[in-house]
Motif scaffolding. Structure first.
Motif, PDB file in Angstrom:
ATOM      1  N   GLY A 237       0.893  -1.410  -0.074  1.00 56.40           N
ATOM      2  CA  GLY A 237      -0.048   0.179   0.127  1.00 56.40           C
ATOM      3  C   GLY A 237       0.960   1.179  -0.133  1.00 56.40           C
ATOM      4  O   GLY A 237       2.139   0.897  -0.259  1.00 56.40           O
ATOM      5  N   GLN A 238       0.294   2.355   0.200  1.00 51.86           N
ATOM      6  CA  GLN A 238       0.973   3.767   0.410  1.00 51.86           C
ATOM      7  C   GLN A 238       1.900   3.309   1.655  1.00 51.86           C
ATOM      8  O   GLN A 238       1.407   2.855   2.559  1.00 51.86           O
ATOM      9  N   GLY A 239       3.298   4.000   1.315  1.00 51.95           N
ATOM     10  CA  GLY A 239       4.134   3.759   2.846  1.00 51.95           C
ATOM     11  C   GLY A 239       5.435   3.573   2.180  1.00 51.95           C
ATOM     12  O   GLY A 239       5.928   3.831   0.998  1.00 51.95           O
ATOM     13  N   VAL A 240       6.497   3.268   3.056  1.00 54.73           N
ATOM     14  CA  VAL A 240       7.881   3.044   2.868  1.00 54.73           C
ATOM     15  C   VAL A 240       8.085   1.776   3.132  1.00 54.73           C
ATOM     16  O   VAL A 240       7.869   1.148   4.345  1.00 54.73           O
ATOM     17  N   TRP A 241       8.833   0.918   2.040  1.00 49.46           N
ATOM     18  CA  TRP A 241       8.986  -0.531   2.358  1.00 49.46           C
ATOM     19  C   TRP A 241      10.335  -0.933   2.011  1.00 49.46           C
ATOM     20  O   TRP A 241      11.031  -0.469   1.278  1.00 49.46           O
ATOM     21  N   ARG A 242      11.015  -1.839   2.988  1.00 48.02           N
ATOM     22  CA  ARG A 242      12.277  -2.162   2.685  1.00 48.02           C
ATOM     23  C   ARG A 242      12.398  -3.620   2.312  1.00 48.02           C
ATOM     24  O   ARG A 242      11.687  -4.559   2.724  1.00 48.02           O
ATOM     25  N   ASP A 243      13.673  -4.004   1.685  1.00 44.71           N
ATOM     26  CA  ASP A 243      13.765  -5.246   1.219  1.00 44.71           C
ATOM     27  C   ASP A 243      15.400  -5.486   0.824  1.00 44.71           C
ATOM     28  O   ASP A 243      16.037  -4.587   1.222  1.00 44.71           O
ATOM     29  N   ALA A 244      15.606  -6.436   0.350  1.00 42.76           N
ATOM     30  CA  ALA A 244      17.163  -6.803  -0.045  1.00 42.76           C
ATOM     31  C   ALA A 244      16.976  -7.488  -1.342  1.00 42.76           C
ATOM     32  O   ALA A 244      16.333  -8.050  -1.770  1.00 42.76           O
ATOM     33  N   ILE A 245      18.092  -7.038  -2.285  1.00 46.25           N
ATOM     34  CA  ILE A 245      18.140  -7.615  -3.591  1.00 46.25           C
ATOM     35  C   ILE A 245      19.798  -7.948  -3.852  1.00 46.25           C
ATOM     36  O   ILE A 245      20.515  -7.493  -3.394  1.00 46.25           O
ATOM     37  N   ARG A 246      19.728  -9.165  -4.647  1.00 51.74           N
ATOM     38  CA  ARG A 246      21.276  -9.330  -5.334  1.00 51.74           C
ATOM     39  C   ARG A 246      21.439  -8.908  -6.512  1.00 51.74           C
ATOM     40  O   ARG A 246      20.345  -8.879  -7.410  1.00 51.74           O
ATOM     41  N   PRO A 247      22.568  -8.669  -7.164  1.00 49.84           N
ATOM     42  CA  PRO A 247      22.823  -8.518  -8.516  1.00 49.84           C
ATOM     43  C   PRO A 247      22.289  -9.734  -9.402  1.00 49.84           C
ATOM     44  O   PRO A 247      22.598 -10.775  -8.938  1.00 49.84           O
ATOM     45  N   GLY A 248      21.788  -9.352 -10.549  1.00 51.78           N
ATOM     46  CA  GLY A 248      20.937 -10.286 -11.266  1.00 51.78           C
ATOM     47  C   GLY A 248      19.438 -10.647 -10.723  1.00 51.78           C
ATOM     48  O   GLY A 248      18.680 -11.593 -11.544  1.00 51.78           O
ATOM     49  N   GLN A 249      18.786 -10.361  -9.627  1.00 58.78           N
ATOM     50  CA  GLN A 249      17.721 -10.566  -9.327  1.00 58.78           C
ATOM     51  C   GLN A 249      16.666  -9.537  -9.490  1.00 58.78           C
ATOM     52  O   GLN A 249      16.710  -8.580  -9.657  1.00 58.78           O
ATOM     53  N   THR A 250      15.500 -10.022  -9.872  1.00 54.82           N
ATOM     54  CA  THR A 250      14.350  -9.205  -9.977  1.00 54.82           C
ATOM     55  C   THR A 250      13.219  -9.555  -9.075  1.00 54.82           C
ATOM     56  O   THR A 250      12.898 -10.695  -8.777  1.00 54.82           O
ATOM     57  N   LEU A 251      12.811  -8.432  -8.497  1.00 56.77           N
ATOM     58  CA  LEU A 251      11.690  -8.493  -7.268  1.00 56.77           C
ATOM     59  C   LEU A 251      10.455  -7.987  -7.825  1.00 56.77           C
ATOM     60  O   LEU A 251      10.535  -6.659  -8.296  1.00 56.77           O
ATOM     61  N   PHE A 252       9.338  -8.474  -7.400  1.00 53.43           N
ATOM     62  CA  PHE A 252       8.099  -8.152  -7.972  1.00 53.43           C
ATOM     63  C   PHE A 252       7.148  -7.944  -6.751  1.00 53.43           C
ATOM     64  O   PHE A 252       7.059  -8.308  -5.801  1.00 53.43           O
ATOM     65  N   TYR A 253       6.349  -6.544  -6.902  1.00 51.28           N
ATOM     66  CA  TYR A 253       5.551  -5.960  -6.112  1.00 51.28           C
ATOM     67  C   TYR A 253       4.107  -5.728  -6.647  1.00 51.28           C
ATOM     68  O   TYR A 253       4.197  -5.253  -8.011  1.00 51.28           O
ATOM     69  N   LYS A 254       2.973  -5.383  -5.863  1.00 46.60           N
ATOM     70  CA  LYS A 254       2.096  -5.212  -6.521  1.00 46.60           C
ATOM     71  C   LYS A 254       1.252  -4.131  -5.718  1.00 46.60           C
ATOM     72  O   LYS A 254       1.115  -4.171  -4.507  1.00 46.60           O
ATOM     73  N   VAL A 255       0.578  -3.025  -6.294  1.00 40.69           N
ATOM     74  CA  VAL A 255      -0.031  -1.946  -5.736  1.00 40.69           C
ATOM     75  C   VAL A 255      -1.654  -1.623  -6.094  1.00 40.69           C
ATOM     76  O   VAL A 255      -1.745  -1.844  -7.295  1.00 40.69           O
TER      77      VAL A 255
END
Length: 466
Positions: A237-255
């Motif tokens: 939702g609306q806000g500030v979110w934290r995660d971690a990511i590695r080189p070559g990686q793709t992360l998906f989110y939905k709003v």
């Protein structure tokens, strides 16, 4: 009629969607205006394979229209695109509904890609007329990752041709003008049908919205683990979110973005404690709409200090945006789940190590929801063009990945029926925690097997003792 090139994402000219009614030939996409393709780069061990939808039906693309398998609206499909190949799929359309087909291409492990390498999706009628087409390229990150392109058949006012009922064909083909690549790609196809509206409203996009950059969302970041594909995208939702990511990686989110609302998003990459040099395009942020149609891209380089990529201002969601010029405004035509895909280029590992690197997402949903169009029928799948109370609750609670139109599974695994295997929800959460903590896929698997074996032995001893 020729093909018309529409506006691609600003700063990322490897993408585009081209309706067939304007007469300009689509040229080869190149990174940041550079004519020469960058050298091919391999990613030997992807940190997280693409999570195909668990419900996706496996189909073989045909080499010609005669044997093309029929796709049904509201369903997801899994297929493949061999090297240098073209594949056909069939749609049986009536004369009223709009049809949208998005194709996500996933390079297999060890694939080599160039910045100009990509693919094209076209939708054609039985006479070979192209209704529309779209392209996607890997671009300047130089690393293999999921990319998506889309095509459509639209019947409303202001459209030309391709309005009759009959058989139509989805054509998927590789587009690499510089090299023959050694591996094929896996495909995920999403076919969505949108009914005609009961009462036709204005066909002109609404004006008066602010094109200025909105104020960034501030506050403490809450943890949210991104998914590995559209089907496993993590809800925000609306806000500030934290995660971690590695080189070559793709992360998906939905709003969830409702009619009349305006979405803005920024991805920030944390500073590095080691390494030096500079990667020209390291962080890539892509936005897709509810039919997985590409809307916008943003990118940022990385030199060890924190860096950010922000989407250009987008108009509020409006049915009439489909008549807007350019993919950015035209893509904001539906209410529903909008997808954010964040990719970190593989070259980052060469200069700054394998990470993981801190990732912060700032998401703003501006405006008050308004009533949408009154459709004459139901979409397929249902509720794809609306935001429900359940959607808002999911975004607020941050439901676990795997809730969007069925869960997903590791793209390197064979196709299995949903629910196969003996794992539990707790098992899945444990593996997700291991992955989020930065343990490599092989190490996580070995650790999990050790935990599972020890638990099995304890259960056996208890049964023996009883």
């Amino acid at each position: 009629m020729g093909e018309r090139r529409t506006e691609a994402g600003r700063g990322f000219p490897w993408r585009g969607r081209t309706p067939a009614c304007a007469g300009v030939v689509l040229g080869a996409a190149v990174a940041y205006g550079t004519a020469a393709a960058l050298p091919a780069r391999a990613l030997p061990a992807p940190p997280a394979p693409y999570a195909f939808a668990r419900e996706a039906r496996a189909v073989d693309g045909a080499t010609g229209t005669t044997d093309a398998v029929r796709l049904d609206p509201g369903h997801l499909y899994r297929s493949a695109l061999p090297v240098g190949a073209r594949r056909y799929y069939r749609l049986d359309l009536d004369a009223t509904a709009d049809a949208y087909v998005s194709v996500t291409a996933v390079p297999r492990a060890g694939a080599r890609v160039t910045s100009s390498d990509g693919f094209k999706v076209s939708l054609q009628d039985a006479d070979g007329t192209t209704c529309s087409s779209g392209t996607a390229h890997f671009g300047p990150t130089q690393s293999p990752h999921p990319i998506a392109a889309w095509a459509s058949r639209e019947t409303g006012p202001g459209t030309y041709g391709c309005k009759g009922a009959g058989a139509y064909y989805v054509v998927v083909e590789r587009r690499d003008p510089t090299a023959v690549l050694p591996t094929g790609w896996d495909l995920e196809l999403d076919y969505v049908s949108e009914p005609a509206v009961r009462r036709a409203g204005s066909t002109a996009p609404s004006g008066g919205w602010s094109a200025g950059s909105p104020a960034p969302v501030l506050g403490e970041a809450a943890p949210r683990v991104g998914g590995a594909g559209f089907a496993t995208a993590s809800a925000l939702g609306q806000g500030v979110w934290r995660d971690a990511i590695r080189p070559g990686q793709t992360l998906f989110y939905k709003v969830p973005v409702d009619w009349g609302q305006q979405l803005s998003a920024t991805a920030e990459m944390s500073s590095s404690g080691s390494g030096d040099g500079y990667v020209g395009t390291a962080l890539a942020l892509s936005l897709y709409n509810p039919v997985r149609a590409h809307v916008e891209d943003a990118g940022a380089g990385y030199g060890g200090a924190q860096s950010s990529a922000a989407l250009e201002p987008l108009p509020p969601v409006d049915y009439a945006n489909r008549r807007a010029v350019g993919s950015r405004a035209g893509g904001m035509r539906f209410a529903g789940w909008y997808y954010l895909a964040v990719h970190l280029g593989a070259p980052v590992a060469d200069r700054f190590g394998g990470g993981p690197f801190g990732l912060t997402l700032r998401v703003r949903i501006g405006g008050t929801p308004v009533s949408g169009p009154v459709y004459a029928g139901r979409s397929a799948p249902r509720e794809v063009f609306e935001v429900t109370a359940a959607d808002r609750r999911e975004a607020s609670a941050g439901a676990a990945a795997g809730t969007a139109r069925g869960g997903g599974f590791d793209g390197s695994a064979p196709l299995v029926r949903a629910g196969a295997g003996g794992g539990t929800a707790g098992d899945t959460r444990a593996l997700a925690m291991l992955a989020a903590g930065g343990i490599g896929t092989g190490s996580a698997l070995l650790l999990w097997l050790g935990v599972w074996t020890a638990a099995a032995r304890r259960r056996a001893r208890r049964r023996w003792a009883g």
